[in-house]
Scaffold this motif. Structure first.
Motif, mmCIF file in Angstrom:
data_model
loop_
_atom_site.group_PDB
_atom_site.id
_atom_site.type_symbol
_atom_site.label_atom_id
_atom_site.label_comp_id
_atom_site.label_asym_id
_atom_site.label_seq_id
_atom_site.Cartn_x
_atom_site.Cartn_y
_atom_site.Cartn_z
ATOM 1 N N GLY A 106 -4.649 12.096 14.856
ATOM 2 C CA GLY A 106 -4.743 11.485 16.173
ATOM 3 C C GLY A 106 -3.430 11.390 16.913
ATOM 4 N N LYS A 107 -2.343 11.906 16.351
ATOM 5 C CA LYS A 107 -1.033 11.827 16.990
ATOM 6 C C LYS A 107 -0.620 13.211 17.471
ATOM 7 C CE LYS A 107 0.612 7.931 14.191
ATOM 8 N NZ LYS A 107 1.665 7.458 13.247
ATOM 9 N N GLU A 108 -0.115 13.273 18.695
ATOM 10 C CA GLU A 108 0.383 14.526 19.231
ATOM 11 C C GLU A 108 1.711 14.877 18.572
ATOM 12 O OE1 GLU A 108 0.634 14.183 23.445
ATOM 13 O OE2 GLU A 108 -1.544 14.058 23.736
ATOM 14 N N VAL A 109 1.780 16.072 18.035
ATOM 15 C CA VAL A 109 3.030 16.497 17.389
ATOM 16 C C VAL A 109 3.665 17.673 18.120
ATOM 17 C CG1 VAL A 109 2.338 15.643 15.127
ATOM 18 C CG2 VAL A 109 1.786 17.996 15.766
ATOM 19 N N ALA A 110 2.920 18.352 18.987
ATOM 20 C CA ALA A 110 3.489 19.450 19.764
ATOM 21 C C ALA A 110 2.577 19.760 20.944
ATOM 22 C CB ALA A 110 3.680 20.697 18.907
ATOM 23 N N ILE A 111 3.186 20.135 22.051
ATOM 24 C CA ILE A 111 2.447 20.549 23.246
ATOM 25 C C ILE A 111 3.051 21.856 23.742
ATOM 26 C CG2 ILE A 111 1.842 20.008 25.634
ATOM 27 C CD1 ILE A 111 1.858 17.084 24.928
ATOM 28 N N THR A 112 2.196 22.853 23.944
ATOM 29 C CA THR A 112 2.648 24.143 24.455
ATOM 30 C C THR A 112 1.970 24.417 25.787
ATOM 31 O OG1 THR A 112 2.877 24.991 22.192
ATOM 32 C CG2 THR A 112 2.890 26.605 23.972
ATOM 33 N N THR A 113 2.777 24.736 26.793
ATOM 34 C CA THR A 113 2.265 25.070 28.119
ATOM 35 C C THR A 113 2.491 26.551 28.378
ATOM 36 O OG1 THR A 113 2.769 22.847 28.946
ATOM 37 C CG2 THR A 113 2.422 24.580 30.583
ATOM 38 N N PHE A 114 1.415 27.256 28.727
ATOM 39 C CA PHE A 114 1.468 28.681 29.019
ATOM 40 C C PHE A 114 1.311 28.883 30.525
ATOM 41 C CE2 PHE A 114 -0.326 28.092 24.795
ATOM 42 C CZ PHE A 114 0.436 28.960 24.010
ATOM 43 N N LEU A 115 2.297 29.509 31.146
ATOM 44 C CA LEU A 115 2.224 29.846 32.563
ATOM 45 C C LEU A 115 1.732 31.276 32.703
ATOM 46 C CD1 LEU A 115 5.579 28.257 33.824
ATOM 47 C CD2 LEU A 115 3.294 27.221 33.706
ATOM 48 N N LEU A 116 0.695 31.485 33.522
ATOM 49 C CA LEU A 116 0.021 32.763 33.593
ATOM 50 C C LEU A 116 0.264 33.467 34.922
ATOM 51 C CD1 LEU A 116 -3.449 31.661 32.155
ATOM 52 C CD2 LEU A 116 -1.384 32.341 30.887
ATOM 53 N N ASP A 117 0.292 34.786 34.869
ATOM 54 C CA ASP A 117 0.370 35.591 36.081
ATOM 55 C C ASP A 117 -0.962 35.459 36.824
ATOM 56 O OD1 ASP A 117 -0.086 38.048 37.761
ATOM 57 O OD2 ASP A 117 1.918 38.548 37.045
ATOM 58 N N PRO A 118 -0.957 35.085 38.096
ATOM 59 C CA PRO A 118 -2.223 34.874 38.817
ATOM 60 C C PRO A 118 -3.032 36.149 39.000
ATOM 61 C CG PRO A 118 -0.355 34.756 40.324
ATOM 62 C CD PRO A 118 0.218 34.795 38.945
ATOM 63 N N ASN A 119 -2.402 37.313 38.890
ATOM 64 C CA ASN A 119 -3.109 38.573 39.092
ATOM 65 C C ASN A 119 -3.657 39.157 37.799
ATOM 66 O OD1 ASN A 119 -2.534 38.721 41.959
ATOM 67 N ND2 ASN A 119 -0.431 39.271 41.404
ATOM 68 N N THR A 120 -2.898 39.058 36.722
ATOM 69 C CA THR A 120 -3.297 39.689 35.461
ATOM 70 C C THR A 120 -3.802 38.701 34.424
ATOM 71 O OG1 THR A 120 -1.072 39.540 34.496
ATOM 72 C CG2 THR A 120 -1.569 41.477 35.847
ATOM 73 N N GLY A 121 -3.412 37.430 34.535
ATOM 74 C CA GLY A 121 -3.744 36.445 33.511
ATOM 75 C C GLY A 121 -2.832 36.500 32.309
ATOM 76 N N HIS A 122 -1.844 37.385 32.331
ATOM 77 C CA HIS A 122 -0.907 37.480 31.210
ATOM 78 C C HIS A 122 0.089 36.331 31.240
ATOM 79 C CE1 HIS A 122 -1.608 42.134 31.302
ATOM 80 N NE2 HIS A 122 -2.608 41.478 30.738
ATOM 81 N N CYS A 123 0.517 35.915 30.066
ATOM 82 C CA CYS A 123 1.477 34.818 29.965
ATOM 83 C C CYS A 123 2.854 35.295 30.414
ATOM 84 C CB CYS A 123 1.534 34.311 28.530
ATOM 85 S SG CYS A 123 2.637 32.901 28.302
ATOM 86 N N LEU A 124 3.438 34.574 31.350
ATOM 87 C CA LEU A 124 4.785 34.879 31.828
ATOM 88 C C LEU A 124 5.835 34.045 31.111
ATOM 89 C CD1 LEU A 124 4.122 35.072 35.670
ATOM 90 C CD2 LEU A 124 4.295 36.965 34.033
ATOM 91 N N GLU A 125 5.455 32.835 30.738
ATOM 92 C CA GLU A 125 6.396 31.940 30.056
ATOM 93 C C GLU A 125 5.606 30.894 29.268
ATOM 94 O OE1 GLU A 125 10.104 30.490 32.057
ATOM 95 O OE2 GLU A 125 9.169 28.523 31.780
ATOM 96 N N SER A 126 6.107 30.565 28.096
ATOM 97 C CA SER A 126 5.514 29.477 27.310
ATOM 98 C C SER A 126 6.599 28.481 26.950
ATOM 99 C CB SER A 126 4.848 30.019 26.042
ATOM 100 O OG SER A 126 5.801 30.620 25.176
ATOM 101 N N SER A 127 6.245 27.213 27.025
ATOM 102 C CA SER A 127 7.176 26.140 26.695
ATOM 103 C C SER A 127 6.524 25.233 25.665
ATOM 104 C CB SER A 127 7.540 25.344 27.949
ATOM 105 O OG SER A 127 8.318 24.213 27.608
ATOM 106 N N ARG A 128 7.128 25.152 24.488
ATOM 107 C CA ARG A 128 6.593 24.298 23.435
ATOM 108 C C ARG A 128 7.565 23.146 23.190
ATOM 109 N NH1 ARG A 128 3.542 25.152 17.865
ATOM 110 N NH2 ARG A 128 4.370 23.396 16.681
#
Length: 296
Positions: A106-128
């Protein structure tokens, strides 16, 4: 494609473990999962002549569940204790981004945010951000930011640690569109720039000249080192199932054998050490299969 023939191809690989390890009890809500009996009934009742959709619901020890629109909702791992799993990753979606939250007990130990290209849906950057405990009440936040570059074909070519630019991974492809080389760079202390640490070579040919096996797997290449094994957002994937991986100048590694169903989907993957042909692991796959236009 002859999917009934099971053959071994010699492979060597440098194993990069992408996994979620847990040792605590999760008191959070029980994930919404497809009922195994219902999933089997749907598989049994699906006509072989109608188009189908496959949703991976079990991959080794991982249990996957989905939102109604088909997007990945949760991945649970570890022992199921009184209806709760030891480790959970939950996914939240917004415009051009995905947030994956890793929790234990029940405790958060990590959060990863994926930023996506609006045209392709491919990940441009991830921040963990990892929350590292420092004593009873203190927590240290450790951030890792990766950037991704793609070629005009939509294939990932470079993954770079933005806080340590010497640490990066380069990806190469053959003419069939399959990933065939992974090069790992880092700071060696010998040269001022990035130094090549090692390379992996991926092969897809079958023994005896049989056709290569098509890859319908919803799982990312483990050796690529992506921050999530199930989000298919890291460029155009390989077309075939890898059969051999060799590491540059090192005679060691693993090779793979696959069991496929009648539609060519992997139902089991056997992993062997090349030295002595010892079986290391058998990883099972299970799917929720429905006819197009029907809902599970």
């Amino acid at each position: 494609m002859n999917i009934s023939v099971k053959k071994l191809a010699i492979v060597v690989s440098l194993v990069f473990v992408i996994g979620l390890v847990s040792c605590q009890h999760d008191d959070g809500p029980k994930p919404v999962l497809p009922d195994p009996a219902s999933a089997q009934a749907l598989r049994d009742g699906v006509s072989p002549n109608l188009p189908k959709t496959y949703q991976l619901i079990k991959h080794g020890d991982a249990i996957l569940s989905y939102f109604e629109d088909g997007k990945l909702k949760k991945v649970s791992m570890g022992a199921n204790i009184r209806g709760s799993y030891l480790t959970n990753v939950t996914y939240a979606y917004s415009t051009n981004s995905i947030v994956a939250t890793l929790s234990r007990n029940g405790k958060e130990v990590a959060i990863t945010t994926f930023l996506l290209d609006p045209n392709t849906g491919h990940c441009l950057e991830s921040s963990r951000i990892d929350y590292m405990p420092l004593g009873t009440n203190a927590v240290q936040e450790v951030e890792t930011i990766l950037s991704y570059i793609y070629n005009p074909k939509g294939q990932l070519t470079t993954m770079t640690d933005k806080k340590a630019p010497n640490s990066k991974t380069l990806f190469g492809y053959n003419t069939a569109g399959d990933l065939n080389k992974i090069s790992y760079y880092g700071y060696s202390g010998i040269t001022p720039g990035p130094s090549l640490l090692t390379e992996l070579y991926l092969s897809y040919e079958q023994i005896g000249g049989d056709p290569m096996l098509d890859d319908f797997s919803p799982v990312n290449c483990e050796q690529a080192g992506f921050p999530d094994p199930y989000l298919k957002i890291f460029g155009k994937p390989s077309k075939h199932l890898v059969k051999m991986i060799t590491e540059k100048a090192i005679p060691r590694g693993k090779y793979y054998n696959y069991e496929l169903n009648s539609d060519g989907y992997v139902t089991a993957k056997q992993i062997y050490n090349i030295s002595g042909a010892a079986l290391v692991e058998t990883k099972r796959y299970d799917y929720l299969v429905t006819e197009i236009g029907l809902h599970p």
